[in-house]
Enzyme design. Structure first.
Site, PDB file in Angstrom:
ATOM      1  N   SER A 164      -9.734  -1.551   1.508  1.00  0.00           N
ATOM      2  CA  SER A 164      -8.363  -1.420   1.012  1.00  0.00           C
ATOM      3  C   SER A 164      -8.135  -2.240  -0.251  1.00  0.00           C
ATOM      4  CB  SER A 164      -7.402  -1.899   2.108  1.00  0.00           C
ATOM      5  OG  SER A 164      -6.118  -2.105   1.573  1.00  0.00           O
ATOM      6  N   TYR A 187      -4.329   1.559  -4.380  1.00  0.00           N
ATOM      7  CA  TYR A 187      -2.876   1.740  -4.470  1.00  0.00           C
ATOM      8  C   TYR A 187      -2.537   1.697  -5.950  1.00  0.00           C
ATOM      9  CZ  TYR A 187      -1.959   1.264   0.556  1.00  0.00           C
ATOM     10  OH  TYR A 187      -1.900   1.465   1.904  1.00  0.00           O
ATOM     11  N   THR A 214      -4.656   6.574  -2.403  1.00  0.00           N
ATOM     12  CA  THR A 214      -3.737   6.836  -1.288  1.00  0.00           C
ATOM     13  C   THR A 214      -2.359   7.232  -1.813  1.00  0.00           C
ATOM     14  OG1 THR A 214      -4.934   5.302   0.116  1.00  0.00           O
ATOM     15  CG2 THR A 214      -2.674   5.817   0.768  1.00  0.00           C
ATOM     16  N   LYS A 298      -6.064  10.500  -0.600  1.00  0.00           N
ATOM     17  CA  LYS A 298      -5.827  10.236   0.819  1.00  0.00           C
ATOM     18  C   LYS A 298      -4.339  10.406   1.125  1.00  0.00           C
ATOM     19  CE  LYS A 298      -6.556   6.617   4.319  1.00  0.00           C
ATOM     20  NZ  LYS A 298      -5.289   5.926   4.518  1.00  0.00           N
ATOM     21  N   HIS A 322      -1.466   8.129   7.358  1.00  0.00           N
ATOM     22  CA  HIS A 322      -1.520   6.665   7.377  1.00  0.00           C
ATOM     23  C   HIS A 322      -1.425   6.149   8.816  1.00  0.00           C
ATOM     24  CE1 HIS A 322      -1.415   3.921   3.776  1.00  0.00           C
ATOM     25  NE2 HIS A 322      -1.361   3.012   4.734  1.00  0.00           N
TER      26      HIS A 322
END
Ligand SMILES: Cc1cc2nc3c(=O)[nH]c(=O)nc-3n(C[C@H](O)[C@H](O)[C@H](O)COP(=O)(O)O)c2cc1C
Length: 426
Positions: A164, A187, A214, A298, A322
């Protein structure tokens, strides 16, 4: 029904149950009409009151669920709430699980499957199973070694790991511990493309083979269970987190604490938070043009967006909500999967995540056209309960269950698993 409701109301008032960690939701689910929710609530109730039933070591686990209550006991309640939360009333978490119940197996007999081959190849790299370790933020909140322990487990079992943006381990250290590529989840920071570009280039330099962008949190999300859990934690969030973050609503968004987020530090112009502005497909075009890594998106759940993703050059998709933490859609990812696969027309791989807990879940998704599947919470239960060994055991159990189903269904490899091996239930 009246008696049952009275009994549940009586239970809800019991201090003994409160002490055992049972909450109102569990009790409500016990009285619910859905067989699945009632069974899950019953299991939670049993585990909460029979402390002796908690497994004492990873090898005692029969399935991945056995790790959950152990991890819950070991992880501080505010951190547990961050892991467990969905959005609103958490219903999409349940929907993800219930989605698998809509499909039954249609096994074929008299096929020799002594040695099933569950291996998949993603962009030229072969993995022995389709089980991907999905990005989960802040893993040192669950175990001191966090993502490093997970990377070592991924290495031991040869699984693909995705790190992440908000990991508590840098992409460089994760790849070192994994001993092979780790994909990097991104992100966005739309307001400052230069910083996004720096993060992308850093991941590529470190050895990430793919960037996973994402897109399902663009409007934020309402995580009530997380806030409730943090309120029950006797510790003060401000002791560790600047401004009391990560509690939404408690401090200004710009106060979000990135001191333990090494993928967000080290840039001349540091983004205070990873998610700023609202990216559009144009942002995907820019990402594609800026890197040699594969770019996956994603959070895609519709055929239309799958088609657009292919048009904009995406190299792959994650069908994901998520883990029920984005919008409270009530739509299982395994229900969205077929239309997304249809939208891609087989041109790019589709990975599906959300609620995978059993080998049969994996089998059903593979039959519906997934190239791989991702897991989130289960490996964190393993991590919180027993560190690296816990993660390894979760991976091993899922693999064992999946290979068993493959044998039972007469499918010797992934290509042999077809839509004809499952059938919709009424
Ligand atoms: C605690 C937690 C943190 C997560 N953090 C991220 C993240 O940083 N980036 C991301 O793309 N997905 C994140 N996810 C979503 C997971 O990648 C995955 O989509 C989801 O957990 C799958 O559902 P499951 O937990 O039911 O297996 C997170 C999920 C959880 C539970």
């Amino acid at each position: 029904m009246t008696d049952r409701r009275r009994f549940l109301a009586f239970l809800a008032g019991s201090p003994l149950l409160a002490a055992a960690g049972l909450n109102e939701r569990v009790l409500r689910d016990l009285g619910a009409g859905s067989h699945r929710r009632a069974a899950a609530a019953l299991q939670a109730a049993q585990q909460a009151v029979q402390d002796g039933s908690l497994i004492a070591r990873a090898s005692a686990a029969l399935n991945v669920f056995d790790f959950e209550p152990v991890a819950k006991k070991k992880i501080p309640i505010a951190h547990w709430a961050y892991l467990a939360t969905g959005t609103d009333d958490d219903a999409t978490i349940g929907a993800n699980r219930e989605g698998f119940d809509r499909w039954a197996l249609r096994p074929r007999r008299l096929v020799n499957v002594d040695e099933p081959d569950a291996g998949v190849t993603l962009y030229g790299t072969r993995y022995p199973t389709p089980i991907v370790i999905n990005p989960v933020g802040s893993q040192k909140a669950f175990h001191p070694l966090g993502e490093i322990a997970v990377a070592r487990a991924a290495r031991a079992r040869d699984h693909l790991q995705v790190l992440s943006t908000v990991a508590t381990t840098s992409i460089e250290d994760a790849i070192k511990a994994r001993g092979a590529t780790v994909w990097f989840q991104l992100y966005h920071d739309v307001e400052n493309w230069a910083r996004t570009l720096q993060m992308v280039q850093r991941a590529e330099r470190a050895g990430s083979a793919a960037l996973v962008f994402t897109v399902d949190l663009l409007a934020g999300s309402n995580r009530e269970a997380m806030i409730r859990g943090a309120r029950r934690d006797p510790r003060h969030c401000v002791d560790c987190h600047l401004g009391g973050a990560p509690l939404p609503g408690v401090s200004a968004v710009n106060d979000r604490d990135i001191r333990r987020k090494p993928n967000l530090v080290g840039y001349p112009d540091v983004p205070r938070i990873p998610e700023t502005g609202t990216p559009t497909w144009e942002f995907v075009d820019r990402l594609k043009a800026s890197t040699g890594m594969k770019v996956l998106i994603k959070g895609i759940v519709t055929r239309e967006d799958a088609e657009l993703a292919v048009q904009h050059g995406a190299d792959g998709l994650f069908v994901s909500n998520h883990g029920g933490r984005a919008e409270n859609s009530l739509r299982a990812t395994v229900t969205s999967l077929p239309e997304v696969v249809q939208g891609t027309r087989g041109r790019i791989p589709v990975i599906c995540d959300g609620g995978f807990r059993r080998g049969t879940d994996i089998f059903k998704a593979m039959a519906l056209g997934a190239a791989s599947i991702g897991i989130g919470r289960p490996y964190i239960w393993g991590l919180g309960a027993f560190g690296q060994e816990g993660v390894e055991t979760v991976l091993a159990l899922l693999r064992k269950e999946f290979e068993l189903v493959m044998r039972q269904a007469g499918t010797k490899n992934i290509a042999a698993i077809t839509r004809d091996h499952i059938v919709a239930r009424n």
